[in-house]
Enzyme design. Structure first.
Site, PDB file in Angstrom:
ATOM      1  N   LEU A  84      82.498  61.824  57.883  1.00 47.74           N
ATOM      2  CA  LEU A  84      83.699  62.229  57.165  1.00 47.74           C
ATOM      3  C   LEU A  84      83.982  61.177  56.102  1.00 47.74           C
ATOM      4  O   LEU A  84      83.717  59.982  56.307  1.00 47.74           O
ATOM      5  CB  LEU A  84      84.905  62.316  58.102  1.00 47.74           C
ATOM      6  CG  LEU A  84      84.943  63.440  59.133  1.00 47.74           C
ATOM      7  CD1 LEU A  84      86.225  63.346  59.957  1.00 47.74           C
ATOM      8  CD2 LEU A  84      84.843  64.807  58.484  1.00 47.74           C
ATOM      9  N   ASP A  85      84.540  61.607  54.967  1.00 50.59           N
ATOM     10  CA  ASP A  85      84.967  60.645  53.957  1.00 50.59           C
ATOM     11  C   ASP A  85      85.959  59.661  54.574  1.00 50.59           C
ATOM     12  O   ASP A  85      86.683  60.000  55.506  1.00 50.59           O
ATOM     13  CB  ASP A  85      85.653  61.356  52.783  1.00 50.59           C
ATOM     14  CG  ASP A  85      84.710  62.248  52.008  1.00 50.59           C
ATOM     15  OD1 ASP A  85      83.494  61.994  52.048  1.00 50.59           O
ATOM     16  OD2 ASP A  85      85.187  63.203  51.376  1.00 50.59           O
ATOM     17  N   ARG A  86      86.005  58.467  54.022  1.00 50.67           N
ATOM     18  CA  ARG A  86      86.873  57.418  54.556  1.00 50.67           C
ATOM     19  C   ARG A  86      88.316  57.894  54.710  1.00 50.67           C
ATOM     20  O   ARG A  86      88.976  57.623  55.715  1.00 50.67           O
ATOM     21  CB  ARG A  86      86.814  56.196  53.629  1.00 50.67           C
ATOM     22  CG  ARG A  86      87.679  55.023  54.066  1.00 50.67           C
ATOM     23  CD  ARG A  86      87.470  53.831  53.135  1.00 50.67           C
ATOM     24  NE  ARG A  86      88.269  52.699  53.551  1.00 50.67           N
ATOM     25  CZ  ARG A  86      89.528  52.501  53.171  1.00 50.67           C
ATOM     26  NH1 ARG A  86      90.120  53.377  52.362  1.00 50.67           N
ATOM     27  NH2 ARG A  86      90.195  51.445  53.582  1.00 50.67           N
TER      28      ARG A  86
END
Length: 245
Positions: A84-86
């Site tokens: 997942l993106d940060r």
């Protein structure tokens, strides 16, 4: 937090002295461990489900997927399945064995793992439900993607949305991915004219500053499986994040 992580942080003492992982204990040694208030109150993730094959976690926004993996791997065998993106929060799944890793990666490739997201976007959508199609091209040097209506401009992406709630200047959407490309949800919604609130890369900077939105409002809300073989017992389960937008 497991003892391996505490050892790395030198937060374990034996007989009043900080020790390393190779310390050999003797009968009568006093072992103490310490956790700061910040460590106790701010967890990078919560475990939603765990067995001998898989672990499903609920990640905080602002935490790198690699940091979550590192924490899980410090407490036992672990394998990355997806990221997942940060600044995207919500559910992630990791494998605990090589066999489970192979089965889960195969399921992701074959679209047999259904991921449902929630996104808070700017504006009101033109319809309550739609299946949007476009084409996405990745620019490695700029670390971003570009979406176009032209077939010659990348790979096809398919993003389904349903309006859950309208909130004045924003709308809460339920998103189902029919393709899984880098930054697909954020870039595709921006292309449609409804960027995710708080998105610093594809979003509306002026709106975000006005609303003091410093992180993107995107949540990996649900996971469902259509697995085969050794992991088919997971097909009866639905994993849901406790977080809300």
């Amino acid at each position: 937090m497991c003892f391996r992580t505490l050892l790395k942080g030198k937060d374990i003492k034996v007989n009043g002295k900080k020790v390393c992982a190779d310390m050999i204990l003797k009968k009568g040694d006093e072992v103490c461990y310490y956790m700061s208030q910040a460590q106790e109150s701010k967890k990078a993730f919560e475990i939603v489900y765990e067995d001998a094959n898989v672990i499903v976690v609920d990640k905080l926004s602002g935490v790198n997927s690699e940091a979550v993996f590192s924490e899980i791997a410090s407490c036992g065998e672990a394998y990355f399945i997806h990221r997942l993106d940060r600044n995207t929060e919500g559910l992630m799944i990791f494998a605990r064995t090589e066999r489970a890793e192979a089965e889960l990666l195969s399921a992701f490739r074959d679209r047999r793992i259904e991921k449902t997201y929630y996104a808070l976007v700017i504006g009101q959508m033109p319809s309550a439900h739609a299946v949007a199609r476009a084409y996405l091209k990745k620019d490695e040097k700029k670390a971003r993607v570009f979406v176009s209506a032209l077939k010659t401009q990348g790979e096809e992406i398919v993003t389904e949305y349903e309006v859950v709630e309208e909130r004045g200047e924003t709308s809460l959407l339920k998103i189902t991915l029919h393709t899984g490309k880098t930054h697909q949800i954020r870039a595709h919604l921006a292309f449609l004219g409804h960027p995710v609130v708080g998105d610093g890369k594809y979003g509306d900077g002026e709106f975000n500053r006005k609303e003091h939105a410093t992180r993107q409002r995107l949540l990996a809300k649900q996971l469902r499986f259509q697995l085969q073989g050794n992991l088919s017992y997971l097909n009866d389960k639905q994993f849901v994040s406790k977080k809300f937008l």
